[in-house]
Scaffold this motif. Sequence first.
Motif, PDB file in Angstrom:
ATOM      1  N   GLU A   1       0.818  -1.218   0.000  1.00 58.21           N
ATOM      2  CA  GLU A   1       0.000   0.000   0.000  1.00 58.21           C
ATOM      3  C   GLU A   1       0.853   1.269   0.000  1.00 58.21           C
ATOM      4  OE1 GLU A   1      -2.802   2.551   3.014  1.00 58.21           O
ATOM      5  OE2 GLU A   1      -2.492   0.438   3.502  1.00 58.21           O
ATOM      6  N   LYS A   2       1.895   1.284   0.832  1.00 59.61           N
ATOM      7  CA  LYS A   2       2.662   2.527   1.022  1.00 59.61           C
ATOM      8  C   LYS A   2       3.842   2.696   0.079  1.00 59.61           C
ATOM      9  CE  LYS A   2       0.317   4.116   4.544  1.00 59.61           C
ATOM     10  NZ  LYS A   2      -0.451   5.363   4.397  1.00 59.61           N
ATOM     11  N   ASN A   3       4.337   1.560  -0.485  1.00 57.40           N
ATOM     12  CA  ASN A   3       5.540   1.676  -1.308  1.00 57.40           C
ATOM     13  C   ASN A   3       5.432   0.868  -2.596  1.00 57.40           C
ATOM     14  OD1 ASN A   3       8.058   3.074  -1.287  1.00 57.40           O
ATOM     15  ND2 ASN A   3       9.145   1.144  -0.997  1.00 57.40           N
ATOM     16  N   GLY A   4       4.183   0.579  -3.001  1.00 59.07           N
ATOM     17  CA  GLY A   4       3.963  -0.146  -4.260  1.00 59.07           C
ATOM     18  C   GLY A   4       4.642  -1.507  -4.297  1.00 59.07           C
ATOM     19  N   GLY A   5       4.871  -2.105  -3.092  1.00 60.96           N
ATOM     20  CA  GLY A   5       5.506  -3.426  -3.044  1.00 60.96           C
ATOM     21  C   GLY A   5       7.021  -3.402  -3.176  1.00 60.96           C
ATOM     22  N   ARG A   6       7.589  -2.195  -3.363  1.00 58.07           N
ATOM     23  CA  ARG A   6       9.056  -2.097  -3.471  1.00 58.07           C
ATOM     24  C   ARG A   6       9.680  -2.215  -2.079  1.00 58.07           C
ATOM     25  NH1 ARG A   6       6.999   2.010  -6.111  1.00 58.07           N
ATOM     26  NH2 ARG A   6       7.812   3.558  -4.640  1.00 58.07           N
ATOM     27  N   PRO A   7      10.949  -2.647  -2.004  1.00 58.18           N
ATOM     28  CA  PRO A   7      11.572  -2.869  -0.693  1.00 58.18           C
ATOM     29  C   PRO A   7      11.614  -1.606   0.184  1.00 58.18           C
ATOM     30  CG  PRO A   7      12.885  -3.881  -2.421  1.00 58.18           C
ATOM     31  CD  PRO A   7      11.833  -3.068  -3.111  1.00 58.18           C
ATOM     32  N   VAL A   8      11.340  -1.797   1.462  1.00 60.13           N
ATOM     33  CA  VAL A   8      11.387  -0.696   2.429  1.00 60.13           C
ATOM     34  C   VAL A   8      12.618  -0.857   3.319  1.00 60.13           C
ATOM     35  CG1 VAL A   8       8.885  -0.385   2.522  1.00 60.13           C
ATOM     36  CG2 VAL A   8       9.971  -1.985   4.108  1.00 60.13           C
ATOM     37  N   LYS A   9      12.917   0.196   4.061  1.00 63.07           N
ATOM     38  CA  LYS A   9      13.966   0.135   5.082  1.00 63.07           C
ATOM     39  C   LYS A   9      13.275   0.071   6.436  1.00 63.07           C
ATOM     40  CE  LYS A   9      17.310   2.480   2.200  1.00 63.07           C
ATOM     41  NZ  LYS A   9      18.012   3.720   1.811  1.00 63.07           N
ATOM     42  N   VAL A  10      13.750  -0.824   7.285  1.00 60.24           N
ATOM     43  CA  VAL A  10      13.188  -0.941   8.630  1.00 60.24           C
ATOM     44  C   VAL A  10      14.163  -0.321   9.620  1.00 60.24           C
ATOM     45  CG1 VAL A  10      12.487  -2.555  10.453  1.00 60.24           C
ATOM     46  CG2 VAL A  10      11.888  -3.034   8.074  1.00 60.24           C
TER      47      VAL A  10
ATOM     48  N   GLN B   1      15.038  -3.669   2.119  1.00 64.58           N
ATOM     49  CA  GLN B   1      16.393  -3.296   1.702  1.00 64.58           C
ATOM     50  C   GLN B   1      17.359  -3.554   2.843  1.00 64.58           C
ATOM     51  OE1 GLN B   1      17.429   0.410  -0.312  1.00 64.58           O
ATOM     52  NE2 GLN B   1      15.270   0.680  -0.762  1.00 64.58           N
ATOM     53  N   SER B   2      16.942  -3.081   4.031  1.00 63.16           N
ATOM     54  CA  SER B   2      17.822  -3.233   5.196  1.00 63.16           C
ATOM     55  C   SER B   2      16.998  -3.120   6.473  1.00 63.16           C
ATOM     56  CB  SER B   2      18.896  -2.132   5.184  1.00 63.16           C
ATOM     57  OG  SER B   2      18.272  -0.863   5.295  1.00 63.16           O
ATOM     58  N   VAL B   3      17.601  -3.629   7.564  1.00 61.95           N
ATOM     59  CA  VAL B   3      16.997  -3.514   8.886  1.00 61.95           C
ATOM     60  C   VAL B   3      18.073  -2.918   9.792  1.00 61.95           C
ATOM     61  CG1 VAL B   3      15.930  -4.765  10.806  1.00 61.95           C
ATOM     62  CG2 VAL B   3      15.591  -5.590   8.470  1.00 61.95           C
TER      63      VAL B   3
ATOM     64  N   ALA C   1      21.075 -11.771   5.517  1.00 56.69           N
ATOM     65  CA  ALA C   1      21.602 -10.403   5.462  1.00 56.69           C
ATOM     66  C   ALA C   1      23.062 -10.342   5.885  1.00 56.69           C
ATOM     67  CB  ALA C   1      20.763  -9.517   6.389  1.00 56.69           C
ATOM     68  N   LYS C   2      23.673  -9.215   5.546  1.00 58.64           N
ATOM     69  CA  LYS C   2      25.059  -8.961   5.972  1.00 58.64           C
ATOM     70  C   LYS C   2      25.015  -8.056   7.205  1.00 58.64           C
ATOM     71  CE  LYS C   2      29.303  -6.823   4.103  1.00 58.64           C
ATOM     72  NZ  LYS C   2      30.225  -7.600   4.880  1.00 58.64           N
ATOM     73  N   PRO C   3      25.396  -8.583   8.391  1.00 55.71           N
ATOM     74  CA  PRO C   3      25.315  -7.757   9.607  1.00 55.71           C
ATOM     75  C   PRO C   3      26.553  -6.880   9.798  1.00 55.71           C
ATOM     76  CG  PRO C   3      25.831 -10.039  10.176  1.00 55.71           C
ATOM     77  CD  PRO C   3      25.835  -9.952   8.681  1.00 55.71           C
TER      78      PRO C   3
ATOM     79  N   ASN D   1      23.272  -2.875  11.598  1.00 49.89           N
ATOM     80  CA  ASN D   1      22.639  -2.723  10.290  1.00 49.89           C
ATOM     81  C   ASN D   1      22.696  -4.075   9.579  1.00 49.89           C
ATOM     82  OD1 ASN D   1      23.373  -1.913   7.096  1.00 49.89           O
ATOM     83  ND2 ASN D   1      21.618  -0.881   7.976  1.00 49.89           N
ATOM     84  N   LEU D   2      21.521  -4.566   9.182  1.00 44.15           N
ATOM     85  CA  LEU D   2      21.428  -5.839   8.464  1.00 44.15           C
ATOM     86  C   LEU D   2      21.017  -5.535   7.035  1.00 44.15           C
ATOM     87  CD1 LEU D   2      19.331  -7.723  11.190  1.00 44.15           C
ATOM     88  CD2 LEU D   2      21.816  -7.757  10.932  1.00 44.15           C
ATOM     89  N   ARG D   3      21.968  -5.655   6.124  1.00 42.89           N
ATOM     90  CA  ARG D   3      21.662  -5.369   4.708  1.00 42.89           C
ATOM     91  C   ARG D   3      21.206  -6.662   4.034  1.00 42.89           C
ATOM     92  NH1 ARG D   3      23.010  -0.860   1.891  1.00 42.89           N
ATOM     93  NH2 ARG D   3      24.285  -0.200   3.647  1.00 42.89           N
ATOM     94  N   LYS D   4      19.985  -6.650   3.578  1.00 42.51           N
ATOM     95  CA  LYS D   4      19.352  -7.871   3.047  1.00 42.51           C
ATOM     96  C   LYS D   4      20.037  -8.302   1.748  1.00 42.51           C
ATOM     97  CE  LYS D   4      15.262 -10.353   2.904  1.00 42.51           C
ATOM     98  NZ  LYS D   4      15.606 -11.337   1.905  1.00 42.51           N
TER      99      LYS D   4
END
Length: 284
Positions: A113-122, A146-148, A180-182, A205-208
């Motif tokens: 709904e908020k990002n058209g299904g594209r990856p978000v950052k948490v 994208q990342s957490v 992810a890469k921590p 930072n966890l980069r997916k």
Amino acid sequence: MADLGIPQNTLSVLRKYQFNIQKKYGQNFLIDTGVLDRIIAAAEVTENDCVLEIGPGIGTMTQYLAERAREVVAVEIDKNLIPILADTLSGYSNVTLINEDILKVDVRSIVKEKNGGRPVKVVANLPYYITTPIIMGLFEGQVPLQSVTVMVQKEVADRMQAGPGTKDYGALSLAVQYHAKPELVANVPPNCFIPRPAVGSAVVNLRKYEKPPVEVQDEERLFAIIRAAFNQRRKTLANALGNAAGLGIAKERVMEVLEEMGLSATIRGEALTLAQFAKLVGRL
């Protein structure tokens, strides 16, 4: 709007609303502008981003995110914080508040709904008792990420990055490193929070990964075997897997496969890399 990263501003908001800090939600509010800046920098938030914030508290980090992101969706479990957030975030039109338990929210539909299904950052300052279920829920729930970037207990941060043969290495290390890469961003002492937690914290930072660093036919089977290996970490891997209910693997078969892989039949799970676990599962 007053910068809530400054301690007296946080205290005045808590006093204004006569807010009682809830132990059951693990509430510790960050009061250090330097740490806030480092979290935002590590998350690489830009004006094109949709950010999901878990546990906004009184809105301290939410303000920083709203200044930089296109859109922020903040999920807060404590209904007593909602009127405070409505106040501290009143100056921002790009924040959506959701009063829910993040473990029960359909994050994928929010992203759609908020990002058209594209990856978000948490971005999150997570309550320590529930860190692992939240992070694994995001990774295993096939949420486009994208990342957490998370504030966690220092000990959990150490476990996320640990490698084979160390005391911190375990099922969580392997699960995180599969997805992810921590990277450790900052160590955060207790005096950076109100109230002070009993333990040190760290920002990770966890980069997916676009795709996991190892290939397996059956992800669930891989993690069932990894969990069994560490449930009895003092035992040899062959014994731990042979004893595990529900796996249906004979101890002798594990020993055979280990020898085929050039590993000792008496090796423990804590000595195997992610790639070796993947290979073991493939051969079993």
